[in-house]
Design a protein around this motif. Structure first.
Motif, PDB file in Angstrom:
ATOM      1  N   ARG A  27     -86.828  54.578  48.807  1.00  0.00           N
ATOM      2  CA  ARG A  27     -87.943  54.394  49.593  1.00  0.00           C
ATOM      3  C   ARG A  27     -88.952  55.642  49.569  1.00  0.00           C
ATOM      4  N   THR A  28     -88.210  56.683  49.395  1.00  0.00           N
ATOM      5  CA  THR A  28     -89.080  58.111  49.573  1.00  0.00           C
ATOM      6  C   THR A  28     -89.798  58.303  48.260  1.00  0.00           C
ATOM      7  N   PHE A  29     -89.755  57.680  47.263  1.00  0.00           N
ATOM      8  CA  PHE A  29     -90.487  58.244  45.954  1.00  0.00           C
ATOM      9  C   PHE A  29     -91.757  59.022  46.239  1.00  0.00           C
ATOM     10  N   SER A  30     -92.607  58.190  46.813  1.00  0.00           N
ATOM     11  CA  SER A  30     -93.905  58.767  47.091  1.00  0.00           C
ATOM     12  C   SER A  30     -94.220  60.150  47.553  1.00  0.00           C
ATOM     13  N   ARG A  31     -93.121  60.568  48.475  1.00  0.00           N
ATOM     14  CA  ARG A  31     -93.056  61.817  48.905  1.00  0.00           C
ATOM     15  C   ARG A  31     -92.180  63.271  47.895  1.00  0.00           C
ATOM     16  N   TYR A  32     -92.133  62.584  46.853  1.00  0.00           N
ATOM     17  CA  TYR A  32     -91.414  63.448  46.225  1.00  0.00           C
ATOM     18  C   TYR A  32     -92.264  63.747  44.660  1.00  0.00           C
ATOM     19  N   SER A  33     -92.339  65.135  44.515  1.00  0.00           N
ATOM     20  CA  SER A  33     -92.986  65.462  43.234  1.00  0.00           C
ATOM     21  C   SER A  33     -92.104  65.401  42.293  1.00  0.00           C
ATOM     22  N   MET A  34     -92.888  65.051  40.946  1.00  0.00           N
ATOM     23  CA  MET A  34     -91.723  64.592  39.792  1.00  0.00           C
ATOM     24  C   MET A  34     -92.261  65.410  38.672  1.00  0.00           C
ATOM     25  N   GLY A  35     -91.092  65.923  37.870  1.00  0.00           N
ATOM     26  CA  GLY A  35     -91.212  66.715  36.787  1.00  0.00           C
ATOM     27  C   GLY A  35     -90.438  65.926  35.525  1.00  0.00           C
ATOM     28  N   TRP A  36     -90.976  66.407  34.465  1.00  0.00           N
ATOM     29  CA  TRP A  36     -90.141  66.262  33.112  1.00  0.00           C
ATOM     30  C   TRP A  36     -89.502  67.617  32.695  1.00  0.00           C
ATOM     31  N   ALA A  52     -97.653  66.468  41.436  1.00  0.00           N
ATOM     32  CA  ALA A  52     -97.301  66.750  42.914  1.00  0.00           C
ATOM     33  C   ALA A  52     -97.637  65.648  43.545  1.00  0.00           C
ATOM     34  N   TRP A  53     -96.694  65.314  44.808  1.00  0.00           N
ATOM     35  CA  TRP A  53     -96.724  64.118  45.568  1.00  0.00           C
ATOM     36  C   TRP A  53     -98.010  64.163  46.409  1.00  0.00           C
ATOM     37  N   SER A  54     -98.534  65.250  46.693  1.00  0.00           N
ATOM     38  CA  SER A  54     -99.435  65.512  47.811  1.00  0.00           C
ATOM     39  C   SER A  54    -100.634  65.035  47.248  1.00  0.00           C
ATOM     40  N   ASP A  55    -101.390  65.684  46.270  1.00  0.00           N
ATOM     41  CA  ASP A  55    -102.559  65.386  45.741  1.00  0.00           C
ATOM     42  C   ASP A  55    -102.545  65.135  44.338  1.00  0.00           C
ATOM     43  N   LEU A  56    -101.266  64.557  43.620  1.00  0.00           N
ATOM     44  CA  LEU A  56    -101.441  64.286  42.367  1.00  0.00           C
ATOM     45  C   LEU A  56    -101.872  65.313  41.123  1.00  0.00           C
ATOM     46  N   ILE A  70     -98.787  63.436  32.264  1.00  0.00           N
ATOM     47  CA  ILE A  70     -97.900  62.852  33.218  1.00  0.00           C
ATOM     48  C   ILE A  70     -98.645  62.174  34.014  1.00  0.00           C
ATOM     49  N   SER A  71     -98.170  61.273  34.448  1.00  0.00           N
ATOM     50  CA  SER A  71     -99.046  60.196  35.556  1.00  0.00           C
ATOM     51  C   SER A  71     -97.605  59.641  36.460  1.00  0.00           C
ATOM     52  N   ARG A  72     -98.281  59.021  37.511  1.00  0.00           N
ATOM     53  CA  ARG A  72     -97.235  58.456  38.520  1.00  0.00           C
ATOM     54  C   ARG A  72     -97.770  57.183  38.960  1.00  0.00           C
ATOM     55  N   ASP A  73     -97.170  56.012  39.099  1.00  0.00           N
ATOM     56  CA  ASP A  73     -97.350  54.723  39.754  1.00  0.00           C
ATOM     57  C   ASP A  73     -96.401  54.726  40.992  1.00  0.00           C
ATOM     58  N   ASN A  74     -97.106  54.761  42.380  1.00  0.00           N
ATOM     59  CA  ASN A  74     -96.087  54.884  43.292  1.00  0.00           C
ATOM     60  C   ASN A  74     -95.754  53.597  43.769  1.00  0.00           C
ATOM     61  N   ALA A  75     -96.899  52.623  43.593  1.00  0.00           N
ATOM     62  CA  ALA A  75     -96.153  51.244  43.802  1.00  0.00           C
ATOM     63  C   ALA A  75     -95.075  50.688  43.029  1.00  0.00           C
ATOM     64  N   LYS A  76     -95.018  51.279  41.634  1.00  0.00           N
ATOM     65  CA  LYS A  76     -94.049  50.644  40.811  1.00  0.00           C
ATOM     66  C   LYS A  76     -92.785  51.836  40.864  1.00  0.00           C
ATOM     67  N   TYR A 103     -90.917  71.893  48.470  1.00  0.00           N
ATOM     68  CA  TYR A 103     -91.067  72.795  47.407  1.00  0.00           C
ATOM     69  C   TYR A 103     -92.493  72.868  46.840  1.00  0.00           C
ATOM     70  N   SER A 104     -93.065  73.925  46.288  1.00  0.00           N
ATOM     71  CA  SER A 104     -94.240  73.868  45.644  1.00  0.00           C
ATOM     72  C   SER A 104     -94.128  74.664  44.089  1.00  0.00           C
ATOM     73  N   ASP A 105     -92.950  75.040  43.597  1.00  0.00           N
ATOM     74  CA  ASP A 105     -92.738  75.700  42.341  1.00  0.00           C
ATOM     75  C   ASP A 105     -92.318  74.527  41.536  1.00  0.00           C
ATOM     76  N   TYR A 106     -93.104  74.116  40.684  1.00  0.00           N
ATOM     77  CA  TYR A 106     -92.943  72.998  40.131  1.00  0.00           C
ATOM     78  C   TYR A 106     -92.227  73.103  38.731  1.00  0.00           C
ATOM     79  N   VAL A 107     -92.290  74.557  38.339  1.00  0.00           N
ATOM     80  CA  VAL A 107     -91.295  75.041  36.921  1.00  0.00           C
ATOM     81  C   VAL A 107     -89.770  75.292  37.254  1.00  0.00           C
ATOM     82  N   ALA A 108     -89.686  75.548  38.318  1.00  0.00           N
ATOM     83  CA  ALA A 108     -88.068  76.066  38.540  1.00  0.00           C
ATOM     84  C   ALA A 108     -87.312  74.853  38.577  1.00  0.00           C
ATOM     85  N   ARG A 109     -86.355  74.713  37.497  1.00  0.00           N
ATOM     86  CA  ARG A 109     -85.622  73.445  37.761  1.00  0.00           C
ATOM     87  C   ARG A 109     -84.448  73.611  38.901  1.00  0.00           C
ATOM     88  N   THR A 110     -84.327  74.737  39.572  1.00  0.00           N
ATOM     89  CA  THR A 110     -83.421  74.562  40.715  1.00  0.00           C
ATOM     90  C   THR A 110     -84.163  73.935  41.735  1.00  0.00           C
TER      91      THR A 110
END
Length: 125
Positions: A27-36, A52-56, A70-76, A103-110
């Motif tokens: 249920r919390t997908f929309s609050r997570y930043s997503m990376g590849w 980023a989850w906050s401002d895309l 990269i893109s996201r569809d929060n509804a899906k 977190y706001s460091d999108y590069v660090a995989r940790t």
């Protein structure tokens, strides 16, 4: 808890395109930043792109900038990676990952908590 399942990998010729998808449960997908990220044989797993989850806002590795989107569809509850002008050096297993909102460091995989199982992308020359 977030579970991630990637799809869309395959074999493509150089110059071709693929679109990867990452379906998320939870249920919390929309609050997570997503990376590849991607990992080629014998190499470290490396950052490819994030949204980023906050401002895309989107972020890209220099090696893919201008070719990948990269893109996201929060509804899906799905994140996508559109890959164009593929090169043999893009060959790797591609992983999607979820990063908690503090977190706001999108590069660090940790900083990513959840990972998918990966999908193979092979680009032939």
């Amino acid at each position: 808890q977030v579970q991630l399942v990637e799809s869309g990998g395959g074999l493509v010729q150089a110059g071709g395109s693929l679109r990867l998808s990452c379906a998320a449960s939870g249920r919390t997908f929309s609050r997570y930043s997503m990376g590849w990220f991607r990992q080629a044989p014998g190499k470290e797993r490396e950052f490819v792109a994030a949204i980023a989850w906050s401002d895309l806002s989107t972020y890209y590795a220099d090696s893919v900038k201008g070719r990948f989107t990269i893109s996201r569809d929060n509804a899906k509850t799905t994140v996508y990676l559109q890959m164009n002008s593929l090169k043999p050096e893009d060959t790797a297993v591609y992983y999607c990952a979820g990063q908690p909102p503090y977190y706001s460091d999108y590069v660090a995989r940790t900083t990513y908590r959840y990972w998918g199982q990966g999908t193979q992308v092979t680009v032939s020359s």
